[in-house]
Every structure is written in C-alpha cells, then in structure tokens.
Write an enzyme that holds these catalytic residues in place. Structure first.
Site, PDB file in Angstrom:
ATOM      1  N   CYS A 103       0.839  -1.204   0.000  1.00  0.00           N
ATOM      2  CA  CYS A 103       0.000   0.000   0.000  1.00  0.00           C
ATOM      3  C   CYS A 103       0.876   1.257   0.000  1.00  0.00           C
ATOM      4  O   CYS A 103       1.602   1.484  -0.957  1.00  0.00           O
ATOM      5  CB  CYS A 103      -0.998  -0.038   1.149  1.00  0.00           C
ATOM      6  SG  CYS A 103      -2.368   1.112   0.916  1.00  0.00           S
ATOM      7  N   HIS A 132      -3.720  -5.118  -0.190  1.00  0.00           N
ATOM      8  CA  HIS A 132      -3.254  -5.686   1.083  1.00  0.00           C
ATOM      9  C   HIS A 132      -3.280  -7.217   1.017  1.00  0.00           C
ATOM     10  O   HIS A 132      -4.314  -7.821   1.303  1.00  0.00           O
ATOM     11  CB  HIS A 132      -4.152  -5.201   2.222  1.00  0.00           C
ATOM     12  CG  HIS A 132      -3.954  -3.747   2.533  1.00  0.00           C
ATOM     13  ND1 HIS A 132      -3.008  -3.309   3.423  1.00  0.00           N
ATOM     14  CD2 HIS A 132      -4.542  -2.644   2.027  1.00  0.00           C
ATOM     15  CE1 HIS A 132      -3.025  -1.986   3.479  1.00  0.00           C
ATOM     16  NE2 HIS A 132      -3.949  -1.555   2.635  1.00  0.00           N
ATOM     17  N   GLU A 180      -2.110  -9.247   3.068  1.00  0.00           N
ATOM     18  CA  GLU A 180      -2.354  -9.792   4.416  1.00  0.00           C
ATOM     19  C   GLU A 180      -3.832  -9.808   4.772  1.00  0.00           C
ATOM     20  O   GLU A 180      -4.234 -10.425   5.746  1.00  0.00           O
ATOM     21  CB  GLU A 180      -1.543  -9.006   5.460  1.00  0.00           C
ATOM     22  CG  GLU A 180      -2.070  -7.631   5.846  1.00  0.00           C
ATOM     23  CD  GLU A 180      -1.770  -6.515   4.847  1.00  0.00           C
ATOM     24  OE1 GLU A 180      -1.377  -6.798   3.692  1.00  0.00           O
ATOM     25  OE2 GLU A 180      -1.956  -5.336   5.227  1.00  0.00           O
TER      26      GLU A 180
END
Lengths: 212, 254
Positions: A89, A192, A194
């Site tokens: 990001c 993202h 994750e």
C-alpha cells in the site's frame, strides 16, 4: 531460520501482516521469525524486508525518517545487499520518486513514478474492497503473465508514470492503474495481501520463496 | 468497473458475546465473536465488522482482548467500533488487530475528531457510523449512544459533512429497520450515496438475501452489512453472493 523484518515506523496495522506471515510460514512448514521492528541492526541483517504503510505519503515518509538509522538500514538491506523487499500500500507508493498527497513530498525513488490521487469517476473513492489484479508481465511473486486474482484494496492514491518495465500488474477503478510494480529484488503492491484471504496468503508465500 | 460489492457480516458484541437485537433492543445470544469471525472468514466474507454495542452506552472502552481474539482468526479486513472516543482509542484498536475503526457518538459530539483520526491514520482507516431514524418524508435524524439519544441533527447533512471532514466510508444504519428484516431503508441510502464520493455501507433491515441487491441498485451502496440473516443460519454468504450476482452486481468469486 528466515528472519523477516516488518518495518515499524508508526504506520498502520502491523499485526495483520505479522499474523499473515506467521500463518504462511506455518502452512509451508517454514521456520520464519517475523519481527515488527525499527531496530536498524535487525533490519540490516534480515533475510526479507516488508514495508507496510497506511495513511498519508508525507507522514509515512516523515515517520520513516524520524527513526534513527532506520531508513539507512532498510536502504542498506534492500539496495546495497539486495534482500527481497515488499512494499504494501503506502509502502509501495514510497517507491515512487515523489508523492502529491497534502503537498509534494520526496519518496524513496527506488522504482520511480509519482504518487497522485486516483481519478474521480463512477466508482467511490477511497477505492475500497476486492478488485481484480491482472498481471501484465510475469513475476515469481505474482505468477504467470495474464494471471489474475481478487485482492483487497483500501487507498485513494496511486502510482502513475512508473517506468514501463516496472509495471507488473494493473487494476481498474475509474481508471486503469498500476497495482504491482517491481524491479530486481524490489516489489510493491497497492493492495493488502495480508487481508486478501487465500489469494493474499499465496502471494506472501511466493514472496517468502522468492530468491531474486 | 471491476470493484466488487462487499458482503459484510456484522458481529454486534455485548459483554464479549455476539448478540443481535431488534430495533436496538431485545438481544439474543449468537455466540463467541472469534468463533463467528473464523466461520465467516472460511465462508469468504469480504470484510467483517465488530461493533461493541454496549461500549458507548456504558461508557467503557471496547473489549480489546475480544477484538484481538477475533482479529487473530480472520485474514479479511476487520472494522471495529463501539466506545471509540479519541485518537488514542483508534490507535489501541489498530494495535489489537483492527484494520479500521468506526466512530459514531464521539463523531457527533465532536466532528473535528473525524479530521484528526483521518489525518493521523488515513481516511481508509475511518468509518463514520450514522444511526438514523426517519422523522418525516425524506427526513432522518441522527441518534447516538447506541440509538438512545436523539441529536436533532439531519442524518443526510451529517453524513455529507462527515465525508468532507475525512471519513473514508459511511456506515448507514436505519434504526427503524434494524433487526425488523423487511429490507434496508433505500430512501435513506440513496439520499446519502448520491451526495458523497466515499463508499456507503448499507445496514439495518436485511431480512433475506433478496434484500441485498436493492441496497446497491436503488440505494447506491458499495457494501451490504447484515447480522441476523447470517447469524441464525437463515442464509449463507454463498447464497448472498448468488443473489447479488443474479441481480447483475459484481461479486468476488470465492
């Protein structure tokens, strides 16, 4: 044991990234040590560097520089030593030469381009949610050319004018923008991983395996 | 446009348990938040929302350990709200594992808080939750303290201001429809979504998966939040995705 430095410069949700990396390591029976850190000594020796980031470009850059020796240590690891580096990001956006969020700010400039606002249009801004990442060039962390996956985005700015050769994947929201950039041992993703469930964890697993 | 519409199961939490009320009262127990989060993550929820519904009312902080346990179990974005009063509360939630914070009462009491949180963590980190009750044709009023206190504020004007101040998303809950299960308040959603550029999350009123598509098509919502239909096994996320897809709305293949 693989030493992973998750750079802590006061930005964003580091726990999510830490949990995701530990889950990936456990799934692949890899021995990984993930450390949320601003310790230059650990960063200098780490096998992999991950630069997360949430918030405004200028503030993130300032936070990065505010920690003694941290930026120099990350530069030494990623640029001088060539340790695999993943920017997430705003961590990706910092790879640009400059950012135009709340004024003009100098970026790391390791890949180039300008971080500017996502164009307004029919789609809401921030660009928030799951969108398709389409590879435009094959890359070990992303998979073959033409591969696509839905990943979770949460941003209002994008990198534009990145060097053509560094553009690895694109995504469409009000415009077609660069969602993954890479060169040599550096890769940056606008989304993202994750927070992108199985597709994101698979990308992180490939990053851990990556030996550029 | 390939951005998909998000389906967000909401965990309303009171005293560490998931509950679901009807019109902000009459709570039924629906389980452990961490268990629920893992269940929805496995079903491919696009995002999860965790609202500590007693926090603001009883003036206590959000249960950070419940948040941490919940965040532990999901690899999808987690929004946490309830009792968030200042920038430090947001910091604590993010550290516990939340990806975004939702603020409601505190944003009404002090709208500058919106700008401060957004300035510090970024707009993408801040959801402003508006609990609104219809007071007349095309008129809705903002309520705070878990729906207990009328404010006299116009909900549409407040939502527009919140977006200008830096809210990254607006979570719009119709108090009239909450838990009643006869559909979202489409008029309220449309009145707000046509005036803001930020994503609007529809909340309050989903009674079946058939109620989801109108929130997007008529209400202009970017995401649909629901609790009852998922918690009590009346519908699965797969059924919700199918219902949206059949209405021509892009959803994420899971």
């Amino acid at each position: 044991m693989m030493q992973i430095a998750l750079i802590d410069y006061g930005s964003g949700n580091l726990r999510s990234a830490e949990r995701a990396l530990l889950a990936v390591g456990a799934l692949a029976s890899k021995r990984v040590n993930v450390r949320i850190t601003d310790d230059p000594d650990f960063v200098r020796r780490a096998d992999k560097i991950i630069l997360p980031g949430q918030g405004a470009f200028g503030e993130c850059m300032a936070g990065f520089h505010a920690r003694d020796g941290l930026c120099a240590a990350v530069t030494e690891a990623a640029i001088s030593r060539g340790a695999p580096f993943l920017g997430i990001c705003v961590g990706m956006q910092l790879l640009a030469t400059r950012g135009e969020e709340n004024g003009s700010h100098q970026g790391l400039g390791w890949i180039g381009g300008v971080c500017r606002p996502l164009l307004p249009g029919a789609g809401p801004v921030p660009h928030m949610g799951w969108n398709l990442v389409q590879s435009t060039s094959a890359h070990p962390v992303l998979g073959p050319l033409g591969a696509s996956a839905y990943m979770y985005f949460a941003h209002s700015y994008v990198i534009s004018e990145a060097p053509e050769a560094a553009i690895i994947a694109q995504t469409t929201h009000n415009e077609r923008f660069t969602s993954v950039i890479a060169r040599d041992n550096l890769i940056g993703v606008q989304f993202h991983p994750e927070k992108s469930q199985a597709a994101g964890l698979a990308l992180l697993a490939r990053f851990l395996d990556w030996q550029p | 446009m390939s951005l998909t519409v998000r389906i967000i199961p909401c965990l309303d939490v009171k005293d560490g348990r998931v509950v679901k009320g009807v019109q902000f009262g009459a709570l039924r127990d629906a389980g452990d938040p961490a268990e629920q989060a893992a269940f929805y993550d496995a079903q491919g929820a696009d995002e999860l929302c965790f609202l500590d519904i007693s926090a603001s009312l009883e003036r206590r902080g959000t249960l950070l350990d419940a948040v941490a346990r919940t965040a532990e179990r999901c690899f999808t974005p987690l929004t946490v709200g309830g009792g968030v009063r200042n920038v430090e509360d947001v910091q604590a939630l993010l550290r516990a594992g939340a990806d975004k914070a939702a603020i409601n009462t505190a944003a009404v009491l002090d709208p500058t808080l919106i700008a401060r949180i957004s300035g510090r963590f970024g707009a993408q980190c801040l959801v402003v939750a508006v609990d609104a009750k219809q007071t007349g044709p095309q008129k809705w009023e903002v309520f705070t303290h878990g729906g207990h206190k009328p404010t006299g504020l116009d909900a549409v004007a407040f939502a527009v201001d919140a977006a200008k101040l830096g809210a990254g998303e607006l979570l719009i809950t119709s108090m009239d429809r909450d838990g009643v299960k006869n559909g979202y308040d489409l008029g309220l959603l449309a009145a707000i979504s046509r005036q803001v550029a930020v994503p609007v999350i529809a909340s309050g009123g989903a009674g079946s998966v058939q109620d989801l598509a109108p929130a997007v098509l008529e209400g202009g919502a970017s995401a649909v939040l629901a609790a009852s239909i998922f918690h009590f096994g009346e519908a699965t996320l797969a059924q919700a995705r199918t219902a949206l897809a059949q209405a021509g709305i892009p959803v994420r293949p899971v």
